[in-house]
Design a protein around this motif. Structure first.
Motif, PDB file in Angstrom:
ATOM      1  N   VAL A 188       9.875  -6.908  -1.386  1.00 46.84           N
ATOM      2  CA  VAL A 188       9.307  -7.513  -2.596  1.00 46.84           C
ATOM      3  C   VAL A 188       7.815  -7.768  -2.424  1.00 46.84           C
ATOM      4  O   VAL A 188       6.996  -7.434  -3.290  1.00 46.84           O
ATOM      5  N   VAL A 189       7.443  -8.347  -1.285  1.00 44.95           N
ATOM      6  CA  VAL A 189       6.041  -8.690  -1.046  1.00 44.95           C
ATOM      7  C   VAL A 189       5.194  -7.434  -0.886  1.00 44.95           C
ATOM      8  O   VAL A 189       4.099  -7.323  -1.452  1.00 44.95           O
ATOM      9  N   LEU A 190       5.688  -6.455  -0.123  1.00 45.86           N
ATOM     10  CA  LEU A 190       4.952  -5.204   0.062  1.00 45.86           C
ATOM     11  C   LEU A 190       4.730  -4.495  -1.274  1.00 45.86           C
ATOM     12  O   LEU A 190       3.627  -4.009  -1.565  1.00 45.86           O
ATOM     13  N   SER A 191       5.752  -4.419  -2.078  1.00 45.24           N
ATOM     14  CA  SER A 191       5.645  -3.723  -3.355  1.00 45.24           C
ATOM     15  C   SER A 191       4.641  -4.406  -4.269  1.00 45.24           C
ATOM     16  O   SER A 191       3.820  -3.743  -4.924  1.00 45.24           O
ATOM     17  N   ALA A 192       4.661  -5.729  -4.299  1.00 42.90           N
ATOM     18  CA  ALA A 192       3.727  -6.462  -5.159  1.00 42.90           C
ATOM     19  C   ALA A 192       2.291  -6.298  -4.678  1.00 42.90           C
ATOM     20  O   ALA A 192       1.371  -6.120  -5.483  1.00 42.90           O
ATOM     21  N   ALA A 193       2.078  -6.349  -3.360  1.00 43.30           N
ATOM     22  CA  ALA A 193       0.728  -6.214  -2.818  1.00 43.30           C
ATOM     23  C   ALA A 193       0.172  -4.811  -3.053  1.00 43.30           C
ATOM     24  O   ALA A 193      -0.979  -4.649  -3.484  1.00 43.30           O
ATOM     25  N   LEU A 194       0.969  -3.790  -2.801  1.00 45.83           N
ATOM     26  CA  LEU A 194       0.503  -2.418  -3.003  1.00 45.83           C
ATOM     27  C   LEU A 194       0.371  -2.089  -4.482  1.00 45.83           C
ATOM     28  O   LEU A 194      -0.360  -1.162  -4.848  1.00 45.83           O
ATOM     29  N   GLY A 195       1.046  -2.853  -5.326  1.00 47.35           N
ATOM     30  CA  GLY A 195       0.839  -2.687  -6.760  1.00 47.35           C
ATOM     31  C   GLY A 195      -0.601  -2.979  -7.144  1.00 47.35           C
ATOM     32  O   GLY A 195      -1.146  -2.382  -8.081  1.00 47.35           O
ATOM     33  N   MET A 196      -1.236  -3.880  -6.415  1.00 51.23           N
ATOM     34  CA  MET A 196      -2.652  -4.174  -6.663  1.00 51.23           C
ATOM     35  C   MET A 196      -3.515  -2.957  -6.348  1.00 51.23           C
ATOM     36  O   MET A 196      -4.475  -2.652  -7.064  1.00 51.23           O
ATOM     37  N   ALA A 197      -3.173  -2.240  -5.264  1.00 50.03           N
ATOM     38  CA  ALA A 197      -3.922  -1.031  -4.911  1.00 50.03           C
ATOM     39  C   ALA A 197      -3.767   0.038  -5.984  1.00 50.03           C
ATOM     40  O   ALA A 197      -4.711   0.776  -6.280  1.00 50.03           O
ATOM     41  N   VAL A 198      -2.585   0.121  -6.592  1.00 48.46           N
ATOM     42  CA  VAL A 198      -2.369   1.082  -7.674  1.00 48.46           C
ATOM     43  C   VAL A 198      -3.199   0.699  -8.899  1.00 48.46           C
ATOM     44  O   VAL A 198      -3.838   1.542  -9.530  1.00 48.46           O
ATOM     45  N   ARG A 199      -3.216  -0.593  -9.221  1.00 49.84           N
ATOM     46  CA  ARG A 199      -3.974  -1.051 -10.393  1.00 49.84           C
ATOM     47  C   ARG A 199      -5.474  -0.837 -10.220  1.00 49.84           C
ATOM     48  O   ARG A 199      -6.203  -0.707 -11.200  1.00 49.84           O
ATOM     49  N   ILE A 217       5.396  -8.842   8.038  1.00 53.01           N
ATOM     50  CA  ILE A 217       4.749  -7.579   7.637  1.00 53.01           C
ATOM     51  C   ILE A 217       3.499  -7.258   8.441  1.00 53.01           C
ATOM     52  O   ILE A 217       3.388  -6.179   9.038  1.00 53.01           O
ATOM     53  N   LEU A 218       2.547  -8.169   8.467  1.00 53.34           N
ATOM     54  CA  LEU A 218       1.245  -7.861   9.071  1.00 53.34           C
ATOM     55  C   LEU A 218       1.294  -7.602  10.580  1.00 53.34           C
ATOM     56  O   LEU A 218       0.528  -6.759  11.074  1.00 53.34           O
ATOM     57  N   PRO A 219       2.159  -8.282  11.349  1.00 56.18           N
ATOM     58  CA  PRO A 219       2.214  -7.941  12.783  1.00 56.18           C
ATOM     59  C   PRO A 219       2.564  -6.477  13.037  1.00 56.18           C
ATOM     60  O   PRO A 219       2.182  -5.920  14.062  1.00 56.18           O
ATOM     61  N   LYS A 220       3.298  -5.838  12.112  1.00 55.99           N
ATOM     62  CA  LYS A 220       3.711  -4.448  12.291  1.00 55.99           C
ATOM     63  C   LYS A 220       2.831  -3.453  11.538  1.00 55.99           C
ATOM     64  O   LYS A 220       2.612  -2.336  12.009  1.00 55.99           O
ATOM     65  N   LEU A 221       2.341  -3.850  10.376  1.00 56.55           N
ATOM     66  CA  LEU A 221       1.652  -2.891   9.504  1.00 56.55           C
ATOM     67  C   LEU A 221       0.226  -3.286   9.145  1.00 56.55           C
ATOM     68  O   LEU A 221      -0.485  -2.506   8.507  1.00 56.55           O
ATOM     69  N   GLY A 222      -0.202  -4.462   9.533  1.00 59.40           N
ATOM     70  CA  GLY A 222      -1.470  -5.002   9.060  1.00 59.40           C
ATOM     71  C   GLY A 222      -2.688  -4.160   9.351  1.00 59.40           C
ATOM     72  O   GLY A 222      -3.646  -4.142   8.573  1.00 59.40           O
ATOM     73  N   SER A 223      -2.700  -3.432  10.464  1.00 57.97           N
ATOM     74  CA  SER A 223      -3.883  -2.650  10.844  1.00 57.97           C
ATOM     75  C   SER A 223      -3.907  -1.262  10.219  1.00 57.97           C
ATOM     76  O   SER A 223      -4.907  -0.535  10.359  1.00 57.97           O
ATOM     77  N   ASN A 247       2.920   3.750  -5.949  1.00 60.36           N
ATOM     78  CA  ASN A 247       3.286   2.690  -5.006  1.00 60.36           C
ATOM     79  C   ASN A 247       4.336   3.247  -4.046  1.00 60.36           C
ATOM     80  O   ASN A 247       5.467   3.501  -4.452  1.00 60.36           O
ATOM     81  N   PRO A 248       3.996   3.433  -2.751  1.00 63.38           N
ATOM     82  CA  PRO A 248       4.946   4.069  -1.826  1.00 63.38           C
ATOM     83  C   PRO A 248       6.201   3.249  -1.583  1.00 63.38           C
ATOM     84  O   PRO A 248       7.235   3.800  -1.198  1.00 63.38           O
ATOM     85  N   VAL A 249       6.149   1.945  -1.824  1.00 69.13           N
ATOM     86  CA  VAL A 249       7.334   1.107  -1.598  1.00 69.13           C
ATOM     87  C   VAL A 249       8.421   1.426  -2.624  1.00 69.13           C
ATOM     88  O   VAL A 249       9.607   1.374  -2.317  1.00 69.13           O
ATOM     89  N   GLN A 250       8.010   1.763  -3.824  1.00 72.19           N
ATOM     90  CA  GLN A 250       8.988   2.006  -4.887  1.00 72.19           C
ATOM     91  C   GLN A 250       9.821   3.253  -4.646  1.00 72.19           C
ATOM     92  O   GLN A 250      10.847   3.442  -5.298  1.00 72.19           O
ATOM     93  N   SER A 278       7.646   7.311   4.007  1.00 69.83           N
ATOM     94  CA  SER A 278       8.507   7.446   5.188  1.00 69.83           C
ATOM     95  C   SER A 278       8.216   6.362   6.210  1.00 69.83           C
ATOM     96  O   SER A 278       9.131   5.826   6.846  1.00 69.83           O
ATOM     97  N   ARG A 279       6.945   6.014   6.373  1.00 70.27           N
ATOM     98  CA  ARG A 279       6.592   4.965   7.336  1.00 70.27           C
ATOM     99  C   ARG A 279       7.118   3.610   6.877  1.00 70.27           C
ATOM    100  O   ARG A 279       7.654   2.827   7.668  1.00 70.27           O
ATOM    101  N   LEU A 280       6.982   3.321   5.595  1.00 68.25           N
ATOM    102  CA  LEU A 280       7.492   2.056   5.074  1.00 68.25           C
ATOM    103  C   LEU A 280       9.017   2.033   5.079  1.00 68.25           C
ATOM    104  O   LEU A 280       9.627   0.977   5.292  1.00 68.25           O
ATOM    105  N   GLU A 281       9.642   3.179   4.861  1.00 66.82           N
ATOM    106  CA  GLU A 281      11.103   3.269   4.928  1.00 66.82           C
ATOM    107  C   GLU A 281      11.599   2.893   6.321  1.00 66.82           C
ATOM    108  O   GLU A 281      12.551   2.108   6.468  1.00 66.82           O
ATOM    109  N   ARG A 282      10.958   3.437   7.360  1.00 63.91           N
ATOM    110  CA  ARG A 282      11.365   3.120   8.740  1.00 63.91           C
ATOM    111  C   ARG A 282      11.188   1.634   9.023  1.00 63.91           C
ATOM    112  O   ARG A 282      12.032   0.999   9.677  1.00 63.91           O
ATOM    113  N   PHE A 283      10.101   1.071   8.536  1.00 67.24           N
ATOM    114  CA  PHE A 283       9.845  -0.359   8.747  1.00 67.24           C
ATOM    115  C   PHE A 283      10.923  -1.213   8.091  1.00 67.24           C
ATOM    116  O   PHE A 283      11.483  -2.125   8.711  1.00 67.24           O
TER     117      PHE A 283
END
Length: 389
Positions: A148-159, A111-117, A166-169, A126-131
């Motif tokens: 699974v990991v992206l959705s759980a991590a971004l769930g923290m941002a929602v909380r 994940i982080l090599p592609k999206l970390g920054s 959550n854009p992953v959902q 749409s960006r996460l869909e392409r990834f």
């Protein structure tokens, strides 16, 4: 008394108003109730009414909104968020550390090599869909884990009220390729036994192969237990003089970086804590080991030569060597559990099979562990009653 103006919902902007400031200059303004509940006015200017409104809308998209506090914001990068998320998981202690380590591995390698920054506001659906779609051509398993990991991590941002959703959902559902559940036939069990014979008889450098692998396989077939549960078995949990003889699963083996291999004093789930009756061949294996093996400080049924707990990965590696270039090369340790589940389901029912395997729900057992019969049950005599006169 007339009702007052309704309260604006949190995170919602009102109507945009545009006014002329001077010739060739316009100001667009809007009132926004931010995530902290405070209503603020946002403005932008342009050379025309339309330009001022476009500038304001762009400003609203990229605006960092005040929140109720905390270190996260829409400008936080995904790498920063996941670092805080993983730290939270480790300190909370609710999830197995080995599972958290796997999350970290997926983050670091996938994940982080592609999206970390990217900043959180830039993580559009749409960006996460392409990834995620791009990962499927590499590995469906990697795609599934990344989601699974992206959705759980971004769930923290929602909380933390940094993201409203959550854009992953909203990304496409991942289709899991399912292969038919396969259990061992009587002939295939004989091939497993032959493969173990050949492996034990093979001359190799170092100490001669022990009967450990044969005994581990036999106890998996005698109980349906997981590898980690078999390796964590202690003699105090075995009662061969009971009627019927039995053993109790109370723990499992874990290996973690920095901690090494250890016995976790509880199995995978609450349902995995169970006492199992033993068939005669399982009793024979354990009686022989009692007679042949001296005691060890761990009281382990399957200690290493050095008196430590055996690693699950080492047993899995040895099994891959045993099955190599044989007709049972497709067999994994989980196949032995599936064989047990299928046999019990056919003889009794799926609920009993689930209890034997330590599953929380028989639905899991039915879907993933019980092999479907190649030929449906013979109900021809029942269907005969449907013959038209």
């Amino acid at each position: 008394m007339p009702a007052g103006r309704p309260v604006t919902e949190v995170g919602v902007a009102g109507s945009i108003h545009v006014s002329r400031v001077r010739p060739g200059a316009y100001r667009a303004r809007v009132r926004v109730r931010d995530l902290d509940g405070v209503v603020r006015q946002v403005t932008a200017t342009g050379t025309t009414k339309a330009a001022a409104e476009r500038a304001l809308r762009a400003k609203l998209v990229h605006r960092q909104t005040p929140t109720t506090g905390g270190t996260l914001s829409r400008e936080t990068t995904l790498a920063q968020l996941t670092q805080e998320w993983v730290s939270f998981l480790r300190s909370e202690g609710r999830i197995e550390q080995s599972t958290v380590n796997e999350y970290q591995r997926v983050l670091d390698n996938v994940i982080l090599p592609k999206l970390g920054s990217l900043r959180l506001r830039e993580l559009s659906t749409s960006r996460l869909e392409r990834f995620l779609v791009g990962l499927r051509s590499v590995s469906p398993s990697r795609q599934r884990k990344a989601k699974v990991v992206l959705s759980a991590a971004l769930g923290m941002a929602v909380r933390h009220d940094v993201l409203m959703v959550n854009p992953v959902q909203q990304t496409s559902r991942i289709q899991r390729e399912r292969s038919a559940t396969r259990s061992l036939t009587t002939e295939e069990l004989r091939e497993v036994s032959k493969a173990l014979d050949r492996w034990e008889a093979t001359q190799r450098p170092g100490p001669q192969a022990s009967t450990d692998m044969r005994d581990i396989v036999d106890l998996m077939l005698a109980t349906g237990a997981r590898i980690g549960e078999i390796l964590a078995l202690r003699w105090t949990e075995v009662d061969l003089d009971a009627t019927p003889p039995r053993l109790t699963i109370t723990g499992t083996i874990k290996t973690e970086p920095g901690k090494g291999t250890y016995r976790k004093p509880s199995p995978k789930t609450d349902a995995s804590l169970r006492t199992l009756s033993l068939p005669d061949f399982g009793v024979a294996v354990l009686r022989r080991r009692q007679q042949e093996h001296s005691g060890n400080p761990l009281d382990a049924v399957f200690p290493t030569r050095n008196g430590t707990w055996q690693q699950v990965t080492n047993v899995e590696r040895r099994w891959r060597q045993i099955r190599k270039d044989t007709s049972v090369q497709w067999v994994t340790p989980h196949t032995f559990r599936k064989t047990v589940a299928t046999l019990i389901a056919e003889a009794v029912d799926a609920e009993t099979a689930a209890q034997q395997l330590g599953h929380t729900s028989p639905d899991i057992t039915r879907e993933f562990y019980i092999a479907k019969p190649a030929i449906a049950a013979d109900v021809a005599h029942v269907l005969a009653g449907l013959k038209r006169s």
